[in-house]
Design an enzyme around this catalytic site. Sequence first.
Site, PDB file in Angstrom:
ATOM      1  N   HIS A  18      -1.792  -5.370   1.254  1.00 30.50           N
ATOM      2  CA  HIS A  18      -3.049  -6.055   0.959  1.00 30.50           C
ATOM      3  C   HIS A  18      -2.753  -7.477   0.495  1.00 30.50           C
ATOM      4  O   HIS A  18      -1.786  -7.698  -0.238  1.00 30.50           O
ATOM      5  CB  HIS A  18      -3.825  -5.338  -0.154  1.00 30.50           C
ATOM      6  CG  HIS A  18      -4.972  -6.165  -0.664  1.00 30.50           C
ATOM      7  ND1 HIS A  18      -6.189  -6.213  -0.005  1.00 30.50           N
ATOM      8  CD2 HIS A  18      -5.066  -7.039  -1.696  1.00 30.50           C
ATOM      9  CE1 HIS A  18      -6.979  -7.066  -0.645  1.00 30.50           C
ATOM     10  NE2 HIS A  18      -6.318  -7.576  -1.665  1.00 30.50           N
TER      11      HIS A  18
ATOM     12  N   LYS B 150       0.841  -1.201   0.000  1.00 31.89           N
ATOM     13  CA  LYS B 150       0.000   0.000   0.000  1.00 31.89           C
ATOM     14  C   LYS B 150       0.884   1.262   0.000  1.00 31.89           C
ATOM     15  O   LYS B 150       2.095   1.180   0.243  1.00 31.89           O
ATOM     16  CB  LYS B 150      -0.907  -0.035   1.235  1.00 31.89           C
ATOM     17  CG  LYS B 150      -1.885  -1.214   1.241  1.00 31.89           C
ATOM     18  CD  LYS B 150      -2.748  -1.181   2.492  1.00 31.89           C
ATOM     19  CE  LYS B 150      -3.800  -2.275   2.482  1.00 31.89           C
ATOM     20  NZ  LYS B 150      -4.703  -2.175   3.648  1.00 31.89           N
TER      21      LYS B 150
ATOM     22  N   GLU C  79      -9.591 -10.100  -7.921  1.00 28.00           N
ATOM     23  CA  GLU C  79      -8.625  -9.011  -7.774  1.00 28.00           C
ATOM     24  C   GLU C  79      -7.536  -9.085  -8.843  1.00 28.00           C
ATOM     25  O   GLU C  79      -7.132  -8.055  -9.406  1.00 28.00           O
ATOM     26  CB  GLU C  79      -8.010  -9.039  -6.366  1.00 28.00           C
ATOM     27  CG  GLU C  79      -9.039  -8.669  -5.301  1.00 28.00           C
ATOM     28  CD  GLU C  79      -8.591  -8.958  -3.868  1.00 28.00           C
ATOM     29  OE1 GLU C  79      -7.418  -9.369  -3.663  1.00 28.00           O
ATOM     30  OE2 GLU C  79      -9.415  -8.784  -2.955  1.00 28.00           O
TER      31      GLU C  79
ATOM     32  N   ASN D  75      -1.771  -0.267   7.414  1.00 25.60           N
ATOM     33  CA  ASN D  75      -1.246  -1.614   7.671  1.00 25.60           C
ATOM     34  C   ASN D  75      -0.441  -2.187   6.504  1.00 25.60           C
ATOM     35  O   ASN D  75      -0.274  -3.394   6.374  1.00 25.60           O
ATOM     36  CB  ASN D  75      -2.362  -2.559   8.134  1.00 25.60           C
ATOM     37  CG  ASN D  75      -3.461  -2.730   7.098  1.00 25.60           C
ATOM     38  OD1 ASN D  75      -3.352  -2.202   5.984  1.00 25.60           O
ATOM     39  ND2 ASN D  75      -4.496  -3.467   7.437  1.00 25.60           N
TER      40      ASN D  75
ATOM     41  N   TYR E 138     -12.290  -2.669  -3.312  1.00 27.83           N
ATOM     42  CA  TYR E 138     -12.830  -2.838  -1.953  1.00 27.83           C
ATOM     43  C   TYR E 138     -14.355  -2.842  -1.911  1.00 27.83           C
ATOM     44  O   TYR E 138     -14.940  -2.515  -0.872  1.00 27.83           O
ATOM     45  CB  TYR E 138     -12.278  -1.736  -1.037  1.00 27.83           C
ATOM     46  CG  TYR E 138     -10.862  -1.974  -0.557  1.00 27.83           C
ATOM     47  CD1 TYR E 138     -10.502  -3.153   0.094  1.00 27.83           C
ATOM     48  CD2 TYR E 138      -9.876  -0.999  -0.733  1.00 27.83           C
ATOM     49  CE1 TYR E 138      -9.211  -3.368   0.549  1.00 27.83           C
ATOM     50  CE2 TYR E 138      -8.574  -1.206  -0.270  1.00 27.83           C
ATOM     51  CZ  TYR E 138      -8.250  -2.387   0.368  1.00 27.83           C
ATOM     52  OH  TYR E 138      -6.972  -2.601   0.847  1.00 27.83           O
TER      53      TYR E 138
HETATM   54  P1  IDP Z   1      -7.621  -7.010   5.193  1.00 23.62           P
HETATM   55  O1  IDP Z   1      -6.777  -5.967   4.494  1.00 23.62           O
HETATM   56  O2  IDP Z   1      -6.876  -7.655   6.322  1.00 23.62           O
HETATM   57  O3  IDP Z   1      -8.205  -8.026   4.235  1.00 23.62           O
HETATM   58  P2  IDP Z   1     -10.282  -5.846   5.333  1.00 23.62           P
HETATM   59  O4  IDP Z   1     -11.287  -6.134   6.400  1.00 23.62           O
HETATM   60  O5  IDP Z   1     -10.520  -6.418   3.980  1.00 23.62           O
HETATM   61  O6  IDP Z   1      -8.853  -6.258   5.893  1.00 23.62           O
HETATM   62  O7  IDP Z   1     -10.170  -4.262   5.235  1.00 23.62           O
HETATM   63  C1  IDP Z   1      -9.459  -3.680   4.161  1.00 23.62           C
HETATM   64  C2  IDP Z   1      -8.582  -2.579   4.701  1.00 23.62           C
HETATM   65  O8  IDP Z   1      -9.417  -1.566   5.264  1.00 23.62           O
HETATM   66  C3  IDP Z   1      -7.659  -2.984   5.842  1.00 23.62           C
HETATM   67  O9  IDP Z   1      -6.457  -3.566   5.399  1.00 23.62           O
HETATM   68  C4  IDP Z   1      -7.413  -1.665   6.528  1.00 23.62           C
HETATM   69  O10 IDP Z   1      -6.416  -0.913   5.841  1.00 23.62           O
HETATM   70  C5  IDP Z   1      -8.747  -0.965   6.352  1.00 23.62           C
HETATM   71  N1  IDP Z   1      -9.578  -1.118   7.552  1.00 23.62           N
HETATM   72  C6  IDP Z   1     -10.213  -2.233   7.984  1.00 23.62           C
HETATM   73  N2  IDP Z   1     -10.864  -2.013   9.126  1.00 23.62           N
HETATM   74  C7  IDP Z   1     -10.643  -0.728   9.433  1.00 23.62           C
HETATM   75  C8  IDP Z   1     -11.072   0.126  10.520  1.00 23.62           C
HETATM   76  O11 IDP Z   1     -11.770  -0.300  11.434  1.00 23.62           O
HETATM   77  N3  IDP Z   1     -10.620   1.409  10.483  1.00 23.62           N
HETATM   78  C9  IDP Z   1      -9.842   1.906   9.481  1.00 23.62           C
HETATM   79  N4  IDP Z   1      -9.421   1.150   8.455  1.00 23.62           N
HETATM   80  C10 IDP Z   1      -9.823  -0.141   8.431  1.00 23.62           C
HETATM   81 MG    MG Z   2      -9.654  -7.842   2.770  1.00 21.53          MG
END
Ligand code: IDP
Ligand code: MG
Length: 149
Positions: A115, A9, A126, A112, A49
């Site tokens: 992805h 990212k 994807e 984080n 997303y």
């Molecule tokens: P993942 O990346 O581990 O698959 P997902 O639930 O698919 O997680 O969420 C996509 C991205 O959205 C996450 O990697 C994170 O960057 C962001 N995200 C998820 N939950 C939150 C939240 O509660 N607050 C802010 N950003 C979030």
């Molecule tokens: Mg995800």
Amino acid sequence: MERTFIAVKPDGVQRGLCGEIMKRFEQRGFRLVAAKFMQSSEDHMKQHYLDLEDMPFYGGLCKYMSSGPVFAMVWEGQSIVKLARMMLGETNPADSKAGSIRGDLCINIGRNIIHGSDTLDNAKREIDLWFKAEEFVTYTPCSQAFLYE
Ligand code: IDP
Ligand code: MG
């Protein structure tokens, strides 16, 4: 053999972590089959997303993901969808074990750094969204015979 979609990212790119992340996939034994360094559009990220459309962070997430360069990759290997998710750690770095990418390299859920597709169906979706057929490179790594029985 499975394929999965992995992207460093914008925060991971800015922090200089592309090499570290690639290193972990290479050292695990996975095979890189496509890669590009690019800046995505907000519309593209909204597609990517789409399953999170109803979440309060969806708008900010898509804006952020299109705000700077990402390093998009497709990796191949046995059970890679599941194994890559284990390598990534949990969505929230605070819940991620040390030794995982998020557990070692970042702190905040909204930053984080990486992805990874969560299911085989999403990986296919994807990969199709990010890569064209002609962007894949087919080759046999010399390590293949020593990675798989
Ligand atoms: P993942 O990346 O581990 O698959 P997902 O639930 O698919 O997680 O969420 C996509 C991205 O959205 C996450 O990697 C994170 O960057 C962001 N995200 C998820 N939950 C939150 C939240 O509660 N607050 C802010 N950003 C979030
Ligand atoms: Mg995800």
